[in-house]
Design a protein around this motif. Sequence first.
Motif, PDB file in Angstrom:
ATOM      1  N   PRO A  19       0.449  -0.882   0.203  1.00 39.95           N
ATOM      2  CA  PRO A  19       0.265  -0.199   0.365  1.00 39.95           C
ATOM      3  C   PRO A  19       0.828   1.709  -0.011  1.00 39.95           C
ATOM      4  N   PRO A  20       0.323   2.230  -0.997  1.00 37.17           N
ATOM      5  CA  PRO A  20       1.276   3.647  -0.575  1.00 37.17           C
ATOM      6  C   PRO A  20       0.677   4.340   0.979  1.00 37.17           C
ATOM      7  N   LYS A  21       1.605   4.922   0.750  1.00 36.77           N
ATOM      8  CA  LYS A  21       2.160   6.319   1.693  1.00 36.77           C
ATOM      9  C   LYS A  21       1.249   6.883   1.313  1.00 36.77           C
ATOM     10  N   ILE A  22       0.306   7.519   1.369  1.00 43.51           N
ATOM     11  CA  ILE A  22      -0.387   8.788   1.267  1.00 43.51           C
ATOM     12  C   ILE A  22      -0.563  10.073   2.077  1.00 43.51           C
ATOM     13  N   ILE A  23       0.073  11.088   1.557  1.00 44.52           N
ATOM     14  CA  ILE A  23       0.237  12.253   2.831  1.00 44.52           C
ATOM     15  C   ILE A  23      -1.080  12.856   3.148  1.00 44.52           C
ATOM     16  N   GLY A  24      -1.642  13.379   4.018  1.00 40.14           N
ATOM     17  CA  GLY A  24      -2.000  13.530   3.950  1.00 40.14           C
ATOM     18  C   GLY A  24      -3.067  13.626   6.068  1.00 40.14           C
ATOM     19  N   LYS A  25      -4.441  13.849   5.766  1.00 43.33           N
ATOM     20  CA  LYS A  25      -4.971  14.508   6.671  1.00 43.33           C
ATOM     21  C   LYS A  25      -4.273  14.787   7.901  1.00 43.33           C
ATOM     22  N   TYR A  26      -4.370  15.879   6.979  1.00 46.84           N
ATOM     23  CA  TYR A  26      -3.677  17.381   8.431  1.00 46.84           C
ATOM     24  C   TYR A  26      -4.551  17.558   9.182  1.00 46.84           C
ATOM     25  N   LYS A  27      -4.338  18.801  10.093  1.00 39.52           N
ATOM     26  CA  LYS A  27      -5.696  19.145  10.485  1.00 39.52           C
ATOM     27  C   LYS A  27      -5.907  20.410  10.212  1.00 39.52           C
ATOM     28  N   LYS A  28      -4.435  20.855   9.914  1.00 38.45           N
ATOM     29  CA  LYS A  28      -3.349  22.378   9.452  1.00 38.45           C
ATOM     30  C   LYS A  28      -4.002  22.529   7.949  1.00 38.45           C
TER      31      LYS A  28
END
Length: 114
Positions: A19-28
């Motif tokens: 599985p890819p390490k998708i970057i995100g889910k940042y709160k800011k």
Amino acid sequence: MSKVINKDEKLLSELKENPPKIIGKYKKKGWAINLIKKVELSDTKDEKLVKGLLQANDDTYYPAVLGLSGSEVVGIYFVSEEKEYFQLIPQQIALEFLGNDLLPFKYWTLEEVE
């Protein structure tokens, strides 16, 4: 340098195995903006690529690349981190790993679109 992954069954099965390490889910927003600034882009023959930001339905942020044809969005690519480069994964494949509960997205481009 970044590369765009085209959707095909072989690729999808490879990504399911690793599985890819998708970057995100940042709160800011700032964290997503800082990351997308590091991604290098080159246009394809079918679309102009611009750096952008997605705000998911859960109010988290994802750095993204938007594919444009004129001023119309024709592709959305999530950023995945590999060892020495960033990989761009089309939305339809990325959502297989992130889930559809992030939809609908709001999006912004980091540069003005003509």
